[in-house]
Design a protein around this motif. Structure first.
Motif, PDB file in Angstrom:
ATOM      1  N   HIS A 109     -12.058 -42.186  34.088  1.00  0.00           N
ATOM      2  CA  HIS A 109     -11.846 -40.772  33.752  1.00  0.00           C
ATOM      3  C   HIS A 109     -11.827 -39.906  35.004  1.00  0.00           C
ATOM      4  N   ARG A 110     -10.781 -39.075  35.108  1.00  0.00           N
ATOM      5  CA  ARG A 110     -10.680 -38.112  36.204  1.00  0.00           C
ATOM      6  C   ARG A 110     -10.703 -36.713  35.592  1.00  0.00           C
ATOM      7  N   LYS A 111     -11.681 -35.936  36.002  1.00  0.00           N
ATOM      8  CA  LYS A 111     -11.826 -34.600  35.439  1.00  0.00           C
ATOM      9  C   LYS A 111     -10.639 -33.716  35.805  1.00  0.00           C
ATOM     10  N   GLY A 112     -10.177 -32.958  34.832  1.00  0.00           N
ATOM     11  CA  GLY A 112      -9.083 -32.027  35.052  1.00  0.00           C
ATOM     12  C   GLY A 112      -9.316 -30.753  34.270  1.00  0.00           C
ATOM     13  N   LYS A 113      -8.239 -30.179  33.786  1.00  0.00           N
ATOM     14  CA  LYS A 113      -8.335 -28.956  32.996  1.00  0.00           C
ATOM     15  C   LYS A 113      -9.073 -29.232  31.690  1.00  0.00           C
ATOM     16  N   LYS A 114      -9.970 -28.345  31.317  1.00  0.00           N
ATOM     17  CA  LYS A 114     -10.763 -28.523  30.109  1.00  0.00           C
ATOM     18  C   LYS A 114      -9.867 -28.457  28.866  1.00  0.00           C
ATOM     19  N   PRO A 115      -9.881 -29.478  28.038  1.00  0.00           N
ATOM     20  CA  PRO A 115      -9.062 -29.471  26.823  1.00  0.00           C
ATOM     21  C   PRO A 115      -9.754 -28.690  25.706  1.00  0.00           C
ATOM     22  N   PRO A 116      -9.038 -28.358  24.641  1.00  0.00           N
ATOM     23  CA  PRO A 116      -9.692 -27.715  23.491  1.00  0.00           C
ATOM     24  C   PRO A 116     -10.593 -28.719  22.767  1.00  0.00           C
ATOM     25  N   CYS A 117     -11.840 -28.344  22.534  1.00  0.00           N
ATOM     26  CA  CYS A 117     -12.793 -29.216  21.850  1.00  0.00           C
ATOM     27  C   CYS A 117     -13.363 -28.477  20.652  1.00  0.00           C
ATOM     28  N   ILE A 129     -15.229 -32.906  19.400  1.00  0.00           N
ATOM     29  CA  ILE A 129     -14.118 -33.794  19.714  1.00  0.00           C
ATOM     30  C   ILE A 129     -13.033 -32.995  20.422  1.00  0.00           C
ATOM     31  N   CYS A 130     -12.540 -33.527  21.519  1.00  0.00           N
ATOM     32  CA  CYS A 130     -11.492 -32.874  22.302  1.00  0.00           C
ATOM     33  C   CYS A 130     -10.130 -33.350  21.800  1.00  0.00           C
ATOM     34  N   THR A 131      -9.204 -32.430  21.648  1.00  0.00           N
ATOM     35  CA  THR A 131      -7.929 -32.736  21.010  1.00  0.00           C
ATOM     36  C   THR A 131      -6.741 -32.312  21.878  1.00  0.00           C
ATOM     37  N   HIS A 132      -5.574 -32.779  21.456  1.00  0.00           N
ATOM     38  CA  HIS A 132      -4.333 -32.259  22.013  1.00  0.00           C
ATOM     39  C   HIS A 132      -4.094 -30.861  21.443  1.00  0.00           C
ATOM     40  N   ASN A 133      -3.144 -30.170  22.017  1.00  0.00           N
ATOM     41  CA  ASN A 133      -2.706 -28.906  21.431  1.00  0.00           C
ATOM     42  C   ASN A 133      -2.179 -29.198  20.025  1.00  0.00           C
ATOM     43  N   PRO A 134      -2.720 -28.532  18.996  1.00  0.00           N
ATOM     44  CA  PRO A 134      -2.285 -28.812  17.621  1.00  0.00           C
ATOM     45  C   PRO A 134      -0.783 -28.658  17.407  1.00  0.00           C
ATOM     46  N   LYS A 135      -0.110 -27.841  18.206  1.00  0.00           N
ATOM     47  CA  LYS A 135       1.333 -27.679  18.059  1.00  0.00           C
ATOM     48  C   LYS A 135       2.093 -28.902  18.580  1.00  0.00           C
ATOM     49  N   GLN A 136       1.462 -29.645  19.490  1.00  0.00           N
ATOM     50  CA  GLN A 136       2.079 -30.854  20.024  1.00  0.00           C
ATOM     51  C   GLN A 136       1.660 -32.106  19.265  1.00  0.00           C
ATOM     52  N   LYS A 199      -3.341 -40.125  27.966  1.00  0.00           N
ATOM     53  CA  LYS A 199      -3.770 -38.768  27.596  1.00  0.00           C
ATOM     54  C   LYS A 199      -4.797 -38.810  26.471  1.00  0.00           C
ATOM     55  N   ASN A 200      -4.629 -39.756  25.543  1.00  0.00           N
ATOM     56  CA  ASN A 200      -5.638 -39.921  24.487  1.00  0.00           C
ATOM     57  C   ASN A 200      -6.988 -40.315  25.079  1.00  0.00           C
ATOM     58  N   LEU A 201      -6.955 -41.239  26.024  1.00  0.00           N
ATOM     59  CA  LEU A 201      -8.202 -41.714  26.619  1.00  0.00           C
ATOM     60  C   LEU A 201      -8.874 -40.636  27.465  1.00  0.00           C
ATOM     61  N   GLU A 202      -8.083 -39.781  28.098  1.00  0.00           N
ATOM     62  CA  GLU A 202      -8.669 -38.667  28.860  1.00  0.00           C
ATOM     63  C   GLU A 202      -9.447 -37.733  27.935  1.00  0.00           C
ATOM     64  N   LEU A 203      -8.866 -37.441  26.780  1.00  0.00           N
ATOM     65  CA  LEU A 203      -9.550 -36.579  25.812  1.00  0.00           C
ATOM     66  C   LEU A 203     -10.803 -37.257  25.260  1.00  0.00           C
TER      67      LEU A 203
END
Length: 359
Positions: A109-117, A129-136, A199-203
């Protein structure tokens, strides 16, 4: 017992009950009625037992004459420990990976921009739980944002099975953003989570850190297949959870989203207990995974496999999966309670997810 025999016994029992009712013999009615009901129960059990016949498998040398190998395996075993026990033609492949785990690509894991959780609610409690953008990601991420859960019934059933067998290791194939992984890890169960989309594993890694669950989970960035090769990941623009891998032809040159494949057998070194629960949701490649899982299915005691079935209902690979599973001592069920097995000849009507349970 044949179906004709079952109906003959049922008909005889019903006629006997009707006769006794006409004679109004209460004591005899209760006694013989109980016998008839018991006979029906035994007949039904025999019929269900014969509905799926297990073919006799050859002795593979490393197995005892039972459904699984019942032997002590040290928690920290590695590939070289198996080499001395497996026949020469079944030794596990080793690669040049410096971690000693061959073709496995352990995710860093490499820290980056904080995702929506967002909150994720289970009967164990609420976690983040951290997710993708719901629109994507209009399937899993959008559903969790709206309802705070995912596949609640199957998630609860998985939790009940694991709390009944707390010694099991949970293998999450196609873990996505980690709904099952996070819940199971919160139960204190050791988890091995595999996904082809980094990207899933990063979240998921971010979620594990937020919930202090990192020690319970090993993340693997590979696709699952029946051979070792490089494949491309086809990312679905509005449903990243439905992304799938595509095999390259000999003339094609890989350009982007390249992922290396592993076999289910390659995961053996990461399993810390002989008892295993597998969740398999790998977008239609379940058959390939099972074809390359001979060592895992015979060497470990896989008690449960929760498999996505919707993509196999009307396909030939569904029948091949049924053959592999029944030959390895598994029967299909609606849930983990094992009330009645699903009928093999009705596989096109099975639910979207099926519990395969070791007999």
């Amino acid at each position: 017992m044949s179906l004709l025999g079952f109906f003959f016994i049922a008909d005889t029992s019903i006629n006997a009950l009707l006769f006794m009712l006409r004679k109004r013999r209460s004591v005899i009615l209760i006694t013989l009625g109980s016998i008839c009901v018991f006979s029906l129960y035994v007949s039904l059990r025999l019929y269900l037992k014969d509905s799926v016949k297990e073919e006799k498998r050859p002795n593979l040398g490393i197995r005892k004459s039972r459904d699984y190998v019942d032997m002590d395996i040290h928690d920290s075993f590695f590939l070289h420990q198996f080499d001395q026990q497996l026949p020469e033609n079944r030794k596990l492949e080793k690669g040049n990976n410096r971690n000693g785990l061959g073709n496995l690509n352990l995710f860093q894991h490499r820290k980056g921009k904080k995702p929506p959780c967002v909150p994720f609610t289970t009967w164990r409690g609420t976690i983040k739980i951290c997710t993708h953008n719901p629109k994507q990601d209009r399937m899993i991420s959008a559903f969790i944002h709206s309802y705070g859960t995912w596949e609640e019934n199957f998630l609860n059933a998985t939790g009940e099975a694991l709390t009944s067998h707390p010694e099991m290791t949970f293998i999450d194939l196609g873990c996505n953003i980690g709904a099952y992984t996070l819940f199971v890890a919160s139960l204190g169960v050791q988890v091995v989570s595999v996904d082809a989309f980094d990207k899933n594993l990063e979240l998921l890694a971010e979620s594990l850190e937020i919930n202090s669950l990192k020690p319970n989970v090993t993340l693997v960035h590979n696709a699952i297949s029946d051979k070792h090769e490089n494949v491309t990941l086809e990312v679905v623009s509005n449903n990243v959870g439905g992304s799938y891998v595509k095999t390259l032809s000999n003339s094609q040159k890989p350009t982007q989203n390249i992922v290396s494949t592993i076999l289910l057998d390659d995961l053996i070194p990461l399993v810390k207990n002989t008892d295993v629960f597998i969740k398999m949701d790998i977008e239609g490649t379940e058959l390939k995974a099972l074809k390359a899982a001979k060592t895992l299915l015979h060497f470990l005691n896989v008690k449960f496999i929760l498999m996505e079935w919707v993509l196999h209902r009307n396909k030939q690979d569904g029948l091949e999966i049924i053959e592999i599973m029944t030959n390895n001592g598994f029967l299909p069920y609606w849930d983990h309670r094992q009330l009645f097995p699903l009928k093999v000849y009705g596989h096109i009507y099975w639910p979207e997810n099926v519990f395969w349970i070791k007999r």
